[in-house]
Scaffold this motif. Sequence first.
Motif, short mmCIF file in Angstrom:
data_model
loop_
_atom_site.label_atom_id
_atom_site.label_comp_id
_atom_site.label_asym_id
_atom_site.label_seq_id
_atom_site.Cartn_x
_atom_site.Cartn_y
_atom_site.Cartn_z
N UNK A 20 -5.55 -9.45 -7.29
CA UNK A 20 -5.43 -8.92 -5.93
C UNK A 20 -3.98 -8.57 -5.60
N UNK A 21 -3.05 -9.45 -5.97
CA UNK A 21 -1.63 -9.19 -5.71
C UNK A 21 -1.16 -7.95 -6.46
N UNK A 22 -1.59 -7.81 -7.72
CA UNK A 22 -1.21 -6.65 -8.52
C UNK A 22 -1.71 -5.37 -7.86
N UNK A 23 -2.95 -5.38 -7.42
CA UNK A 23 -3.52 -4.22 -6.72
C UNK A 23 -2.70 -3.88 -5.47
N UNK A 24 -2.39 -4.89 -4.68
CA UNK A 24 -1.65 -4.66 -3.44
C UNK A 24 -0.26 -4.09 -3.73
N UNK A 72 0.76 -2.43 -6.39
CA UNK A 72 0.65 -1.08 -6.93
C UNK A 72 0.23 -0.08 -5.86
N UNK A 73 -0.31 -0.58 -4.76
CA UNK A 73 -0.70 0.28 -3.64
C UNK A 73 0.41 0.37 -2.60
N UNK A 74 1.58 -0.18 -2.91
CA UNK A 74 2.70 -0.14 -1.98
C UNK A 74 2.57 -1.11 -0.82
N UNK A 111 3.38 -4.52 -0.67
CA UNK A 111 4.04 -5.75 -1.12
C UNK A 111 4.04 -6.84 -0.06
N UNK A 112 4.13 -6.45 1.19
CA UNK A 112 4.11 -7.44 2.26
C UNK A 112 2.79 -8.22 2.28
N UNK A 113 1.68 -7.51 2.08
CA UNK A 113 0.39 -8.17 2.02
C UNK A 113 0.29 -9.04 0.78
N UNK A 114 0.85 -8.55 -0.32
CA UNK A 114 0.83 -9.34 -1.56
C UNK A 114 1.61 -10.63 -1.37
N UNK A 115 2.74 -10.56 -0.66
CA UNK A 115 3.54 -11.77 -0.42
C UNK A 115 2.78 -12.75 0.47
N UNK A 116 2.07 -12.24 1.46
CA UNK A 116 1.26 -13.13 2.31
C UNK A 116 0.18 -13.81 1.48
N UNK A 117 -0.42 -13.08 0.56
CA UNK A 117 -1.43 -13.66 -0.32
C UNK A 117 -0.80 -14.72 -1.23
N UNK A 118 0.39 -14.43 -1.74
CA UNK A 118 1.14 -15.37 -2.58
C UNK A 118 1.40 -16.67 -1.81
N UNK A 119 1.88 -16.54 -0.57
CA UNK A 119 2.16 -17.72 0.26
C UNK A 119 0.88 -18.48 0.58
N UNK A 120 -0.19 -17.75 0.84
CA UNK A 120 -1.48 -18.37 1.11
C UNK A 120 -1.98 -19.14 -0.10
N UNK A 151 8.32 -5.36 -5.66
CA UNK A 151 9.55 -5.24 -4.87
C UNK A 151 10.50 -4.22 -5.50
N UNK A 152 10.61 -4.23 -6.82
CA UNK A 152 11.51 -3.29 -7.50
C UNK A 152 11.03 -1.85 -7.29
N UNK A 153 9.74 -1.65 -7.40
CA UNK A 153 9.17 -0.31 -7.20
C UNK A 153 9.44 0.21 -5.80
N UNK A 154 9.34 -0.68 -4.82
CA UNK A 154 9.57 -0.29 -3.43
C UNK A 154 11.04 -0.39 -3.03
N UNK A 155 11.88 -0.81 -3.96
CA UNK A 155 13.33 -0.95 -3.73
C UNK A 155 13.66 -2.00 -2.68
N UNK A 156 12.88 -3.09 -2.67
CA UNK A 156 13.11 -4.22 -1.77
C UNK A 156 13.97 -5.26 -2.50
N UNK A 157 15.22 -4.91 -2.71
CA UNK A 157 16.09 -5.74 -3.55
C UNK A 157 16.41 -7.09 -2.91
#
Length: 85
Positions: free
Chosen positions: A16-20, A22-24, A26-35, A55-61
């Motif tokens: 699920x995180x990988x899908x999120x 790759x769909x741009x 990342x914020x939702x993926x991080x919430x899932x990670x924290x959950x 994060x690298x793909x979205x340039x969220x350094x």
Amino acid sequence: MSRNGVQPNIVAYKIRMDYLCKSGRCGEARKLFDSMISLGQKPTVTTYNILLHGYATERYFDDMHCLIDLMAENGISPDHYEGNM
């Protein structure tokens, strides 16, 4: 899954995180990670890498650096290899 009373395992979270990521979304993926962590699942190096790649793909350094710091705090080396997802 959780609505049906089934607790997802680490693999389900990673997919699920990988899908999120790759769909741009990342914020939702991080919430899932924290959950995932709050529900007692322990992230692996692969779990962190999914977020790092997103994060690298979205340039969220800044987010990348914070996540690398979190890895170190949890005793996971960023250069560790894990053979399976």
